[in-house]
Design an enzyme around this catalytic site. Structure first.
Site, PDB file in Angstrom:
ATOM      1  CB  SER A 142      14.218 -24.271   1.926  1.00  0.00           C
ATOM      2  OG  SER A 142      14.219 -25.018   0.723  1.00  0.00           O
ATOM      3  CE1 TYR A 155       9.645 -26.264   3.956  1.00  0.00           C
ATOM      4  CE2 TYR A 155      10.488 -26.622   1.732  1.00  0.00           C
ATOM      5  CZ  TYR A 155      10.692 -26.593   3.106  1.00  0.00           C
ATOM      6  OH  TYR A 155      11.925 -26.898   3.618  1.00  0.00           O
TER       7      TYR A 155
HETATM    8  N1  LIG Z   1      15.875 -32.020   4.136  1.00  0.00           N
HETATM    9  C1  LIG Z   1      15.875 -31.103   3.170  1.00  0.00           C
HETATM   10  O1  LIG Z   1      16.059 -31.410   1.974  1.00  0.00           O
HETATM   11  C2  LIG Z   1      15.694 -29.651   3.531  1.00  0.00           C
HETATM   12  C3  LIG Z   1      15.968 -28.706   2.536  1.00  0.00           C
HETATM   13  C4  LIG Z   1      15.800 -27.360   2.826  1.00  0.00           C
HETATM   14  C5  LIG Z   1      15.390 -26.979   4.089  1.00  0.00           C
HETATM   15  N2  LIG Z   1      15.123 -27.920   5.031  1.00  0.00           N
HETATM   16  C6  LIG Z   1      14.666 -27.450   6.343  1.00  0.00           C
HETATM   17  O2  LIG Z   1      15.522 -27.968   7.333  1.00  0.00           O
HETATM   18  C7  LIG Z   1      14.823 -28.022   8.585  1.00  0.00           C
HETATM   19  C8  LIG Z   1      15.083 -29.359   9.239  1.00  0.00           C
HETATM   20  O3  LIG Z   1      14.516 -30.371   8.425  1.00  0.00           O
HETATM   21  P1  LIG Z   1      15.166 -31.817   8.255  1.00  0.00           P
HETATM   22  O4  LIG Z   1      15.504 -31.985   6.839  1.00  0.00           O
HETATM   23  O5  LIG Z   1      16.168 -32.076   9.289  1.00  0.00           O
HETATM   24  O6  LIG Z   1      13.845 -32.710   8.501  1.00  0.00           O
HETATM   25  P2  LIG Z   1      13.445 -33.725   9.628  1.00  0.00           P
HETATM   26  O7  LIG Z   1      14.494 -34.781   9.788  1.00  0.00           O
HETATM   27  O8  LIG Z   1      12.058 -34.144   9.296  1.00  0.00           O
HETATM   28  O9  LIG Z   1      13.465 -32.860  10.963  1.00  0.00           O
HETATM   29  C9  LIG Z   1      12.445 -31.951  11.290  1.00  0.00           C
HETATM   30  C10 LIG Z   1      12.556 -31.671  12.764  1.00  0.00           C
HETATM   31  O10 LIG Z   1      11.514 -30.764  13.110  1.00  0.00           O
HETATM   32  C11 LIG Z   1      10.772 -31.307  14.192  1.00  0.00           C
HETATM   33  N3  LIG Z   1       9.383 -30.913  14.110  1.00  0.00           N
HETATM   34  C12 LIG Z   1       8.521 -31.159  13.092  1.00  0.00           C
HETATM   35  N4  LIG Z   1       7.306 -30.718  13.419  1.00  0.00           N
HETATM   36  C13 LIG Z   1       7.418 -30.180  14.662  1.00  0.00           C
HETATM   37  C14 LIG Z   1       6.492 -29.570  15.543  1.00  0.00           C
HETATM   38  N5  LIG Z   1       5.189 -29.430  15.227  1.00  0.00           N
HETATM   39  N6  LIG Z   1       6.944 -29.132  16.736  1.00  0.00           N
HETATM   40  C15 LIG Z   1       8.240 -29.278  17.091  1.00  0.00           C
HETATM   41  N7  LIG Z   1       9.159 -29.855  16.294  1.00  0.00           N
HETATM   42  C16 LIG Z   1       8.736 -30.299  15.100  1.00  0.00           C
HETATM   43  C17 LIG Z   1      10.942 -32.811  14.072  1.00  0.00           C
HETATM   44  O11 LIG Z   1      10.817 -33.455  15.324  1.00  0.00           O
HETATM   45  P3  LIG Z   1       9.493 -34.177  15.884  1.00  0.00           P
HETATM   46  O12 LIG Z   1       8.848 -34.890  14.745  1.00  0.00           O
HETATM   47  O13 LIG Z   1      10.029 -35.095  16.936  1.00  0.00           O
HETATM   48  O14 LIG Z   1       8.671 -33.091  16.448  1.00  0.00           O
HETATM   49  C18 LIG Z   1      12.380 -32.911  13.606  1.00  0.00           C
HETATM   50  O15 LIG Z   1      13.245 -32.868  14.712  1.00  0.00           O
HETATM   51  C19 LIG Z   1      13.362 -27.727   8.264  1.00  0.00           C
HETATM   52  O16 LIG Z   1      13.076 -26.393   8.594  1.00  0.00           O
HETATM   53  C20 LIG Z   1      13.285 -27.919   6.753  1.00  0.00           C
HETATM   54  O17 LIG Z   1      12.265 -27.127   6.183  1.00  0.00           O
HETATM   55  C21 LIG Z   1      15.270 -29.246   4.784  1.00  0.00           C
END
Ligand SMILES: NC(=O)c1ccc[n+]([C@@H]2O[C@H](COP(=O)([O-])OP(=O)(O)OC[C@H]3O[C@@H](n4cnc5c(N)ncnc54)[C@H](OP(=O)(O)O)[C@@H]3O)[C@@H](O)[C@H]2O)c1
Length: 266
Positions: A142, A155
């Site tokens: 991130s 985080y």
């Molecule tokens: N969105 C942003 O602005 C942003 C910015 C920078 C970085 N990121 C990073 O991008 C990545 C993806 O995030 P996203 O934005 O796509 O968010 P998201 O839609 O909330 O997706 C997170 C994914 O991780 C899974 N997950 C969460 N806890 C888990 C666990 N304990 N075991 C297995 N799977 C788990 C969730 O599935 P389940 O709930 O079904 O387990 C979901 O598929 C993350 O690493 C996040 O830190 C996001």
């Protein structure tokens, strides 16, 4: 549309919503079969059904990556399946509150998911990749890895680990036929924000990228051979200056004598 030649299998964590679903779509269209990992089996099944038209083989693997036994199960799949040629460590959660209000168990689970599980899965995949001289590891970090002042440090620290780890990993394995990339998304429109208690609609819209654009830019960065991809950063030269300044500190950080300003030695 079905991709013609198979590139092996990509295992994607966090593939039930958000960024992981877009990686699943794009990698399937690039010719990868998929293993989709997350906790919510019904969501994973929905993603698999949606991607059926790609013609790729798509499997779901339900696992809670904050639970050691589940991480071990996914790790065993990575180490035992020679068809796996790519790992996308994408599952992750955030923490937006103040440290004084934080629940330590929640922080510990976040660190386990963002850091420990990512490390275990990478190390499980690595020996096979090295033996076969072929493998791709994409780690989702991130931009907060570069901005500890934005949130409470936990985080962002976990994501700084992902950047450090990926940089070190590249040094160790690049000559062995393994490709590694750390992706540093800025704010991306996914369910992540609601879970962190900060609806993404509250951010200025010019700061928020779609998950589709974020992943497409990251895959373009991968194709261009980038180790670090920051999809929003307008000028690559800005990152290169930042890295240059960091590397320039290197030879000065560990010396026999303390700096003169501390008045310790004559
Ligand atoms: N969105 C942003 O602005 C942003 C910015 C920078 C970085 N990121 C990073 O991008 C990545 C993806 O995030 P996203 O934005 O796509 O968010 P998201 O839609 O909330 O997706 C997170 C994914 O991780 C899974 N997950 C969460 N806890 C888990 C666990 N304990 N075991 C297995 N799977 C788990 C969730 O599935 P389940 O709930 O079904 O387990 C979901 O598929 C993350 O690493 C996040 O830190 C996001």
């Amino acid at each position: 549309m079905s991709a013609s030649s198979s590139k092996g299998t990509a295992l994607i964590t966090g593939a039930s919503t958000g960024i992981g679903v877009v990686y699943a779509d794009r990698l399937a269209r690039r010719g990868y079969d998929l293993v989709l990992v997350a906790r919510r089996q019904e969501k994973l099944a929905g993603v698999a059904a949606q991607l059926k038209e790609t013609g790729r083989k798509i499997e779901t693997l339900q696992a809670d990556l904050t639970v050691k036994e589940d991480v071990q199960r996914v790790a065993e799949r990575l180490s035992g399946d020679p068809a796996i040629t790519a790992l996308v460590n994408n599952a992750g959660v955030g923490s937006a509150g103040k440290l004084l209000d934080a629940k330590i168990d929640d922080l510990e689970a976040m660190i386990y998911l963002n850091v420990t599980a990512l490390t275990r899965l990478t190390l499980a995949a690595l020996p096979g990749f090295v033996a076969r001289k072929n493998g791709l590891i994409i780690n989702i970090a991130s931009i907060v890895a570069l901005a500890p002042e934005l949130l409470n440090g936990t985080y962002s620290g976990s994501k700084a680990y992902v950047v450090n780890f990926t940089q070190a990993l590249k040094n160790e394995v690049a000559a062995k036929g393994i490709t590694v990339q750390a992706v540093l998304p800025g704010a991306t429109a996914t369910p992540f924000w609601d879970k962190a208690g900060l609806p993404v609609e509250h951010l200025p819209s010019e700061m928020v990228m779609t998950a589709e654009d974020m992943v497409d830019a990251s895959l373009a960065g991968l194709d261009q051979g980038e180790l670090i991809t920051i999809p929003a950063l307008p000028e690559l030269a800005s990152w290169e200056r930042f890295e240059g300044a960091r590397k320039e500190l290197g030879p000065q950080l560990s010396l026999k004598v303390p700096a003169r300003r501390y008045g310790v030695t004559a």
